[in-house]
Design a protein around this motif. Structure first.
Motif, PDB file in Angstrom:
ATOM      1  N   LEU A 229       0.830  -1.205   0.000  1.00 25.71           N
ATOM      2  CA  LEU A 229       0.000   0.000   0.000  1.00 25.71           C
ATOM      3  C   LEU A 229       0.869   1.261   0.000  1.00 25.71           C
TER       4      LEU A 229
ATOM      5  N   ILE B 149      -5.247   7.223   3.962  1.00 19.87           N
ATOM      6  CA  ILE B 149      -4.646   6.763   2.708  1.00 19.87           C
ATOM      7  C   ILE B 149      -4.786   7.866   1.665  1.00 19.87           C
TER       8      ILE B 149
ATOM      9  N   ILE C 172      -9.887   1.659  -3.579  1.00 20.93           N
ATOM     10  CA  ILE C 172      -9.356   1.262  -2.273  1.00 20.93           C
ATOM     11  C   ILE C 172     -10.429   1.370  -1.187  1.00 20.93           C
TER      12      ILE C 172
END
Length: 418
Positions: free
Chosen positions: A24, A114, A126
Motif C-alpha cells: 500500500l 490513505i 481502495i
C-alpha cells in the motif's frame, strides 16, 4: 498450498493482464493526524476541517467536520492537511472505519489515512476494499496492549492490484454506483418506517384522549377504553399458554405428526418452519393448546410485543410453553391488537409500568390481562388495519430490495478482487 490466483473471478471486458502484488505504501502515502491543545481557545472554531473517529459512521463521503481548527491550531499540532480523495482510515479501537474526503481537511491521531498517488491508486477502488483493510488492521494491531495499527504497518500491507489504473477506475465506478443504489433504498426504507411511526402516533388517541389526531373520513364516535379480558371470547381458553415443563419433554417428539409451534414461528411470522412434532395421542391430551386461524400468538420471552396471527394455511398444531394464545370476541379484530402490541409506545409504557419490581425477560399472562386498549368501532378498526398492512407491505418491499442489493455487493466483493 497452491499459489494465490493472479486474476479475479469476474472482471470487466477488455482486461486480461494478471494482477500484481503491491504494498500500500508504494501506491499511496499513509498520513497520521494530531490534536491541538484543547485548553487553548485560539486553536478551535476556525475554518479547517478536523475529523475524529466518532464522526466516521456509515457515510461514504465527508464534506464537513463537526469540529474545526484554526491556522494556529493546525500549526501547533502534528495534524496534516489531506487532499480531496483521501480515504480516512480509523487506526485505533474501532479499527477500519473509512470515508472519502470531498474537500481538504485533517484528522486527529486516531487515523492512518490513505492518500492515493495520482495515476496509481483510485480512491473508490481502495475504499471498496474497506473490509480487507479492516481485517488487516485488526490483525497487525492486535499485538499491542492498546489496539492500534501504525502508519508503517499500513504501508506494508500487501494488496493484489490491477496492472492498469483504468481497471481500478472501472471497478471503483461500479461499486460507487452500487453503493449509491444501496443508499437510495436505505433512505426509502427508513422514510417509510418513519412515516409508519409518525402516522401510528397520530392515528391512535394519545394518553387521556378519546379520539385520535388523524382518522378516516366518516368516523366521529369517541373511542372506548377496554381491558383485554373484555375483548376476549368467553371462557378460560380464550387466553391460553402452551404446556409447561415436562409436558413437552424431548422424548415425546416424533419425526412426523402434529406440529408444535415455537417462538421462531412468531419471530419470523412464518408458521411453515420448525420440525417439532408430537403423536396424535399426545395431541389429544394437549388439544386445549391448539392454535386456530385468526388466533393472536404472543411470544412470552425475549422481545416484548413480538406477536403474529396464526394463518389459515398453517397445519394443525399446538403451541409450546413460550407462547400465549388470545382468541377475541366480535368487538375487536385480532390484527388491530397485534399492531398495538408491536408498535404502540403507549402499550409498551403500560407493560413497563405493570412490570415494575418484577424480574422480567418477557411478558406474563398476568401483565397481558391488565393491558388497556383504545378501541374504535369495528369498521374503523378495519380501515386502520388495512392502512397499516399497506405500510408494512411497502416496508417489506424496500427491505427486500435493500437486502438484495447488499447481497449483490457482497458477492461482487468476493469475485471482483483477488
Amino acid at each position: 498450498m497452491g499459489e494465490k490466483n493472479s486474476v479475479p473471478a469476474i472482471r470487466f471486458v477488455g482486461f486480461t493482464d494478471d494482477w500484481e502484488q503491491r504494498e500500500l505504501g508504494e501506491i499511496a502515502e499513509i498520513v497520521g493526524g494530531g490534536t491541538p491543545s484543547t485548553g487553548n481557545p485560539q486553536y478551535w472554531d476556525g475554518n479547517i476541517d478536523w475529523y475524529a473517529p466518532a464522526e466516521i459512521a456509515d457515510q461514504i463521503y465527508l464534506e464537513s467536520s463537526q469540529r474545526k481548527i484554526t491556522e494556529l491550531g493546525y500549526d501547533s499540532s502534528s495534524a496534516k492537511i489531506l487532499p480531496p480523495g483521501t480515504v480516512l482510515f480509523t487506526s485505533r479501537a474501532g479499527i477500519g472505519k473509512t470515508a472519502i474526503l470531498t474537500r481538504k481537511g485533517c484528522t486527529n491521531q486516531g487515523f492512518q489515512s490513505i492518500v492515493p498517488h495520482k495515476g496509481e491508486l483510485d480512491s473508490y477502488f481502495i475504499f471498496s476494499r474497506t473490509e480487507e483493510l479492516k481485517r488487516y488492521g485488526e490483525l497487525v494491531g492486535a499485538g499491542s496492549t492498546f489496539v492500534e495499527v501504525s502508519g508503517k504497518q499500513m504501508a506494508a500491507m500487501e494488496l493484489m492490484m490491477p496492472s492498469t489504473m483504468r481497471e481500478q477506475q472501472q471497478i471503483g465506478t461500479f461499486f460507487c454506483h452500487l453503493d449509491h443504489l444501496i443508499t437510495l433504498h436505505q433512505r426509502k426504507y427508513s422514510r417509510v418506517c418513519n412515516i409508519k411511526k409518525s402516522m401510528f402516533e397520530r392515528m391512535f388517541p394519545r394518553e387521556g384522549a378519546t379520539v385520535p389526531e388523524i382518522r378516516f373520513a366518516g368516523f366521529m364516535d369517541a373511542w372506548e377504553q377496554r381491558k383485554l379480558p373484555e375483548l376476549l371470547k368467553n371462557g378460560s381458553s380464550a387466553m391460553k399458554i402452551g404446556p409447561f415443563g415436562s409436558a413437552l419433554r424431548k422424548e415425546v417428539f416424533v419425526e412426523e405428526g402434529v406440529k408444535v409451534y415455537a417462538q421462531e414461528n412468531v419471530f419470523t411470522g412464518d408458521f411453515s418452519i420448525g420440525d417439532y412434532y408430537i403423536t396424535e395421542e399426545k395431541y389429544r391430551e394437549l388439544q386445549s393448546c391448539e392454535l386456530y386461524p385468526g388466533d393472536l400468538v404472543i411470544s412470552m420471552m425475549g422481545t416484548i410485543g413480538c406477536c403474529a396471527i396464526f394463518p389459515k394455511t398453517a397445519r394443525k398444531g399446538i403451541m409450546n410453553s413460550h407462547l400465549l394464545r388470545l382468541q377475541f370476541n366480535n368487538k375487536v379484530i385480532p390484527e388491530y391488537i397485534m399492531f398495538l402490541l408491536k408498535d404502540s409506545d403507549l402499550i409498551r409504557a403500560q407493560i413497563e409500568r405493570l412490570s415494575v419490581g418484577s424480574i422480567m425477560s418477557g411478558l406474563s399472562s398476568s401483565i397481558v390481562k391488565k393491558l388497556i386498549f383504545s378501541v374504535p368501532k369495528i369498521e374503523e378498526q378495519k380501515k386502520i388495519v388495512d392502512y397499516l398492512k399497506l405500510i408494512d407491505h411497502l416496508i417489506t418491499l424496500h427491505q427486500r430490495e435493500l437486502e438484495r442489493l447488499q447481497n449483490i455487493k457482497k458477492a461482487c466483493l468476493e469475485k471482483m478482487f483477488v
